[in-house]
Design a protein around this motif. Structure first.
Motif, PDB file in Angstrom:
ATOM      1  N   UNK A   9       0.828  -1.202   0.000  1.00 36.33           N
ATOM      2  CA  UNK A   9       0.000   0.000   0.000  1.00 36.33           C
ATOM      3  C   UNK A   9       0.865   1.256   0.000  1.00 36.33           C
ATOM      4  N   UNK A  10       1.916   1.265   0.802  1.00 34.53           N
ATOM      5  CA  UNK A  10       2.805   2.430   0.839  1.00 34.53           C
ATOM      6  C   UNK A  10       3.460   2.635  -0.526  1.00 34.53           C
ATOM      7  N   UNK A  11       3.879   1.549  -1.159  1.00 27.06           N
ATOM      8  CA  UNK A  11       4.460   1.647  -2.506  1.00 27.06           C
ATOM      9  C   UNK A  11       3.471   2.265  -3.488  1.00 27.06           C
ATOM     10  N   UNK A  12       2.233   1.793  -3.454  1.00 27.72           N
ATOM     11  CA  UNK A  12       1.240   2.283  -4.417  1.00 27.72           C
ATOM     12  C   UNK A  12       0.861   3.738  -4.162  1.00 27.72           C
ATOM     13  N   UNK A  13       0.855   4.154  -2.898  1.00 22.74           N
ATOM     14  CA  UNK A  13       0.381   5.501  -2.566  1.00 22.74           C
ATOM     15  C   UNK A  13       1.488   6.550  -2.566  1.00 22.74           C
ATOM     16  N   UNK A  14       2.738   6.127  -2.417  1.00 19.07           N
ATOM     17  CA  UNK A  14       3.832   7.108  -2.361  1.00 19.07           C
ATOM     18  C   UNK A  14       4.875   6.914  -3.454  1.00 19.07           C
ATOM     19  N   UNK A  15       4.870   5.749  -4.095  1.00 18.59           N
ATOM     20  CA  UNK A  15       5.904   5.451  -5.077  1.00 18.59           C
ATOM     21  C   UNK A  15       7.178   4.922  -4.460  1.00 18.59           C
ATOM     22  N   UNK A  16       7.209   4.767  -3.137  1.00 22.12           N
ATOM     23  CA  UNK A  16       8.403   4.252  -2.463  1.00 22.12           C
ATOM     24  C   UNK A  16       8.739   2.854  -2.969  1.00 22.12           C
ATOM     25  N   UNK A  17      10.010   2.580  -3.143  1.00 25.07           N
ATOM     26  CA  UNK A  17      10.444   1.245  -3.556  1.00 25.07           C
ATOM     27  C   UNK A  17      10.468   0.305  -2.356  1.00 25.07           C
ATOM     28  N   UNK A  18      10.106  -0.944  -2.609  1.00 24.84           N
ATOM     29  CA  UNK A  18      10.134  -1.979  -1.569  1.00 24.84           C
ATOM     30  C   UNK A  18      11.429  -2.771  -1.719  1.00 24.84           C
ATOM     31  N   UNK A  19      12.156  -2.923  -0.618  1.00 24.34           N
ATOM     32  CA  UNK A  19      13.425  -3.644  -0.619  1.00 24.34           C
ATOM     33  C   UNK A  19      13.304  -4.905   0.236  1.00 24.34           C
ATOM     34  N   UNK A  20      13.616  -6.046  -0.378  1.00 24.18           N
ATOM     35  CA  UNK A  20      13.508  -7.339   0.300  1.00 24.18           C
ATOM     36  C   UNK A  20      14.612  -8.271  -0.197  1.00 24.18           C
ATOM     37  N   UNK A  21      14.818  -9.362   0.503  1.00 17.70           N
ATOM     38  CA  UNK A  21      15.745 -10.379   0.016  1.00 17.70           C
ATOM     39  C   UNK A  21      15.166 -11.065  -1.216  1.00 17.70           C
TER      40      UNK A  21
END
Length: 442
Positions: A65-77
């Motif tokens: 949700x944060x990615x979709x609403x702010x454009x922030x990239x998600x970082x994971x293994x």
């Protein structure tokens, strides 16, 4: 470094924000992202990154949700095998957040895909350890045998945790500050401190996992006496691997009816006293009358993820708050409707004659619904039958009904749920809840 720790007490969950030069990263966010948005706004910052240390089992994350609403990239293994847009973030990768350098350590043990986020600014080092390293403990290794992109036997994960503890933190200084994803009360470990942070130096001194010991000794300790695994844990891992829906959208169309009677599976969240004074037949009393009660954990333990239920609240004003609490573990999809009760034709619960019980306990069947790890440390009543609350809906019919039944736990909260389950499962039986009077028998 500007680091903000957010706490959600019912799940003993910590999430974090880091800000530098107008850029903000969020780590292990809970289901409702509004508090992170508010913090970013108050600090004139843009959310540009979300870090997931692993796919969480005990709560639903708002990373997508944060990615979709702010454009922030998600970082994971890369080991997580996520089904949403993301950037892989494993050893050898790094990024800059303002003046802060952020890099990952692959720290498997709680899960095969766990990472620790290392944030550095000048001489400051912060370690966001997720469920790998807690204050006083390490994450349990028995939650990924049936869930996630990569599954692993508990023995295999226990061995991974030994390697993580003995090798991954060795080059980091004692002054590094540890920010875990959970504190005392979480079921993601067994001996978590109620401290919110620590230093790596203090953990090296006081955390059992860092003491000098053989691989076999470490594995024996970590595998012994772990708490129950609630039914919803596998469900939440799968949600987090795929990414949860927008929380407001997910709650928008759940119907509400006042003064309503229903049948079937009913979860009544009102305070114990109100429940006992009048409830619908078939109701299970999982209390959420205070902000600190472990409602989410016990809802997800007693009610299985595939079970649809009706939610009973005290008043219309309670609907939004309760649905938001249920959404913390993704159970809003199981709520058929939310209701308040009519004034008439309700069932009541008999009150125990405490003096008679004290004087003649042999006249009662006593049911201890504490977890096995608790009862292993000793019983309050010598002849009590052990039926952990996590299994009670399945084992209730094994309890004899020739005497009145008295249900107890350790403090009174769980026995409200347990006694209501037995009332449903054992028609015709007399069931009493010892409640907080159990304190008189310890």
């Amino acid at each position: 470094m500007n680091i903000k720790q957010f706490e959600y007490k019912p799940l003993s969950h910590y999430s974090y924000a880091i800000i530098s030069e107008g850029k903000m990263a969020v780590i292990d966010p809970e289901r409702d992202p509004q508090q992170y948005y508010d913090f970013a706004k108050a600090n004139n910052a843009d959310i540009v990154a979300v870090f997931e240390t692993h796919p969480h089992a005990d709560f639903v994350s708002s990373h997508l949700q944060i990615h979709k609403e702010t454009g922030a990239k998600i970082y994971i293994s890369k080991k997580l095998g996520a089904e949403y847009p993301h950037e892989t973030f494993d050893e050898g990768n790094s990024l800059t957040l303002g003046k802060i350098q952020i890099s990952p350590l692959n720290t498997p043990g709680h899960s095969p895909d766990s990472i620790t986020i290392v944030a550095k600014y000048k001489e400051e080092i912060a370690l966001f350890t997720g469920d790998t390293l807690f204050i006083g403990d390490v994450g349990r290794p028995d939650l990924r045998e049936k869930a996630g992109n990569i599954t692993a036997e508990r023995e295999e994960l226990a061995e991974m945790m030994f390697e993580t503890v003995t090798q991954k933190f060795t080059d980091l200084p004692n002054e590094a500050i540890i920010f875990p994803a959970h504190g005392a009360g979480s079921l993601c470990g067994k001996n978590l401190s109620d401290a919110a942070t620590s230093t790596l130096g203090d953990e090296r001194k006081h955390n059992w996992a860092f003491k000098k010991q053989s691989r076999e000794e470490f594995m024996e300790t970590i595998l012994d006496g772990q708490p129950i695994i609630p039914a919803y844990f596998v469900f939440n891992v799968d949600i987090n691997k795929g990414g949860a829906k927008n929380v407001k959208d997910s709650l928008a169309n759940i119907p509400f009816n006042e003064n309503s009677s229903v049948e079937g599976l009913i979860v009544d969240v009102r305070a114990e006293e109100k429940f006992k004074n009048g409830h619908l037949k078939g109701s299970i009393n999982i209390q959420a009358s205070t902000d600190t009660q472990k409602f989410e954990t016990w809802l997800g333990t007693i009610i299985k993820p595939e079970e649809k239920f009706t939610l009973v609240v005290d008043s219309k004003e309670d609907k939004v708050q309760m649905l938001n609490r249920i959404a913390k573990i993704g159970y809003e999809t199981m709520v058929k409707e939310v209701i308040t009760l009519p004034k008439e034709n309700l069932n009541t619960t008999e009150k125990l004659d405490l003096e008679d019980f004290k004087n003649h306990p042999e006249n009662y069947t006593i049911v201890d619904i504490r977890n096995q790890t608790e009862t292993n440390e000793g019983k309050f009543f010598k002849n009590a039958l052990t039926h952990p609350l996590s299994d009670l809906r399945d084992t209730a019919t094994q309890i004899p009904t020739d005497k009145p039944i008295v249900v107890h736990c350790a403090g009174g909260y769980r026995s409200a749920a347990g006694s209501s389950i037995l009332q449903n499962k054992l028609p015709g039986a007399t069931v009493f809840d010892l409640g907080d009077d159990v304190e008189n028998f310890k």
